[in-house]
Scaffold this motif. Structure first.
Motif, short mmCIF file in Angstrom:
data_model
loop_
_atom_site.label_atom_id
_atom_site.label_comp_id
_atom_site.label_asym_id
_atom_site.label_seq_id
_atom_site.Cartn_x
_atom_site.Cartn_y
_atom_site.Cartn_z
N HIS A 1 0.83 -1.21 0.00
CA HIS A 1 0.00 0.00 0.00
C HIS A 1 0.86 1.26 0.00
N ASP B 1 -9.61 -13.36 6.43
CA ASP B 1 -9.78 -12.46 7.57
C ASP B 1 -8.44 -11.88 7.99
N MET C 1 -8.06 -8.88 5.73
CA MET C 1 -9.01 -7.84 6.12
C MET C 1 -8.54 -7.12 7.39
N LEU D 1 -5.74 -4.69 6.39
CA LEU D 1 -6.29 -3.51 5.72
C LEU D 1 -6.84 -2.52 6.75
N GLN D 2 -7.56 -3.06 7.73
CA GLN D 2 -8.12 -2.20 8.77
C GLN D 2 -7.03 -1.60 9.64
N ARG E 1 -7.38 0.80 1.65
CA ARG E 1 -8.44 0.15 0.88
C ARG E 1 -7.85 -0.64 -0.27
N ALA E 2 -8.22 -1.92 -0.37
CA ALA E 2 -7.73 -2.77 -1.45
C ALA E 2 -8.54 -2.52 -2.71
N THR E 3 -7.85 -2.21 -3.79
CA THR E 3 -8.54 -2.00 -5.08
C THR E 3 -8.21 -3.09 -6.09
N LEU F 1 -11.82 -12.48 -1.43
CA LEU F 1 -11.29 -11.19 -0.99
C LEU F 1 -11.75 -10.07 -1.91
N ALA G 1 -15.29 -9.31 -1.09
CA ALA G 1 -15.45 -8.65 0.20
C ALA G 1 -15.02 -7.19 0.18
N THR G 2 -14.06 -6.86 -0.68
CA THR G 2 -13.50 -5.51 -0.70
C THR G 2 -13.96 -4.67 -1.89
N ALA H 1 -12.65 -5.11 -4.78
CA ALA H 1 -11.45 -4.97 -5.59
C ALA H 1 -11.59 -5.71 -6.92
#
Length: 460
Positions: A25, A40, A43, A46-47, A52-54, A72, A75-76, A78
């Motif tokens: 990132h 998880d 995730m 990321l938190q 933010r995953a794109t 994933l 969920a995101t 992306a």
């Protein structure tokens, strides 16, 4: 680790399978490479980093684990980048050789065709557009640390072509990238997807130029030596690529149903696997009859996947719910999604009768007992390990063949050994469950010679 430009590369290690995933990132936007099934962990990162995953990228259709990439991406939100040439059953963002992908405002990835581990393998070179630096390459199962991904997982008919592709692909990466560019492989940390193993934890293109056989040897030498050194791989690998091509969903990690002692006995007698997760010394001292010992302290998922007849129901026995949850997480990574049942506590809670047990010993004990009586020495290491160094007179039946070859174990008291004790305990639990008198050698192979046992083989 943090690259010089302050782009951050986070390692997500799965040491029990010998793999790494990556989250990269710029402080706001992120991409993820080769995520494992239990997303998880991604995730949470990321938190934690507030990013933010794109983009989620796959270097190849994996053979050693079930991917979390599709789940994933869902969920995101992306984009899910998969080689356009891969035949998959889900919607993805198709990627081609040479294609550039801009992630955020400064991370530019270039997809590079690097066949060898598979025919459609991609690596991704990362450039920081702000500094103009080529920071590294996510090389998947192509260029590893001192090695390459193995080229024989698609079958013997393709091995020769793939190993030659692997040599050319490694040279492509070395030619395109500067010496200071870091190498970020997915395999090579104990994974059987690696042709050979090294202890390195990081590397660069320059280091690999100097030490990696694929870059220091000519093609014919590399091909000959790599193929000569390949050993077997876990049987569960046959199920991974089809599962990944179908597009696996996120796993269900909720606890399986609880089983009492009567239910455990019924499952054992039905031929199901009831697996005791405790350390091998605790198992040897006392266990429910008919249970198998695959401790969480070793290659649990690898050996369950290698040994279990695929589709056999599996029940997990742990001292705590945390132990069962850890084992369940390991299993979903190889596509064993729902254990049939579980139980916690002690062996006294898992059987309605008395406990079974067997002795443990050292190589020194084995050397001593051979002076007094004849015993069977069973070596459950792989054939290549046995051929390199073996105790004279030992019978070699590799662990992954033992269940189908139990009848070949000679009559008598069986002293079973491996290289360090973990595989010996699995084998001892199999033999014990079939009524054999067994002693598990819980010792390292290096001690066999110093204990006075006669050794044979080129490395003896």
């Amino acid at each position: 680790m943090t690259a010089p430009s302050a782009l951050t590369v986070l390692l997500i290690e799965t040491p029990t399978l010998g793999d790494r995933s990556y989250l990269v990132h710029d402080g706001e936007i992120a991409f993820v490479v080769d995520p494992q099934r239990d997303i998880d962990r991604v995730m949470a990162l990321l938190q934690e980093h507030g990013v933010r995953a794109t983009h989620v990228l796959e270097t190849h259709i994996h053979n050693d684990y079930v991917t979390g990439g599709l789940a994933l991406a869902a969920a995101t939100g992306a984009a899910y980048l998969v080689n356009a040439a891969d035949d998959v059953a889900f919607e993805r963002t198709p990627v081609h050789d040479g294609q550039e992908i801009l992630v955020g405002s400064r991370m530019r990835l270039t997809a590079l065709a690097t066949p060898g581990h598979t025919f459609t393998h991609l690596s991704y070179a990362l450039r920081d557009t702000e500094s103009g630096s080529d920071l590294g390459v996510f090389s998947g199962g192509s260029l590893l640390y001192g090695a390459t991904g193995r080229p024989d997982l698609l079958g013997a008919d393709h091995t020769d072509a793939l190993v030659r592709h692997q040599h050319a692909s490694a040279h492509r990466l070395a030619d395109l990238l500067p010496d200071e560019a870091e190498v970020f492989p997915t395999h090579g940390f104990g994974s059987f997807c690696s042709a050979t193993q090294t202890a390195a934890a990081s590397s660069t293109i320059g280091l690999e130029r100097r030490r990696n056989p694929v870059l220091t040897q000519d093609a014919e030498t590399y091909v000959r030596e790599l193929l000569a050194g390949l050993g077997p791989w876990p049987a569960y690998y046959a199920h991974m690529a089809p599962a990944n091509a179908d597009g696996p969903a996120a796993p269900d990690l909720s606890p399986p149903e609880r089983a009492d002692a009567a239910e455990l006995r019924r499952r054992i007698e039905a031929g199901e696997w009831v697996v005791d997760l405790r350390h091998r010394t605790a198992f040897a001292a006392g266990h429910a009859p008919g249970t198998l010992n695959l401790g969480l302290d070793g290659g649990f998922a690898t050996y369950v996947g290698w040994l279990i007849p695929w589709g056999t129901p599996i029940t997990l026995l742990g001292e705590s719910v945390e132990d069962v949850a850890e084992a369940q997480r390991e299993l979903v990574r190889i596509g064993i999604d729902r254990p049939a049942a579980h139980a916690t506590g002690t062996p006294h809670d898992w059987t309605e009768g008395g406990l079974a047990s067997f002795a443990t010993a050292t190589f020194g004990d084995l050397a001593h007992v051979r002076h007094h009586r004849e015993v069977v020495i069973l070596d459950v290491r792989r054939r290549d390990e046995h051929h390199a160094t073996a105790i004279a007179g030992a019978v070699n039946i590799p662990l992954h063949e033992l269940l189908s070859r139990l009848g070949e174990v000679p009559a008598g008291e069986v002293w079973v050994h491996c290289a360090g004790g973990y595989r010996a305990s699995i084998a001892a639990s199999m033999l014990d469950g079939h009524g054999r008198t067994v002693v598990a050698v819980d010792d390292v192979m290096d001690n066999a010679g110093t204990a006075g046992l006669p050794l044979m083989g080129p490395s003896a």
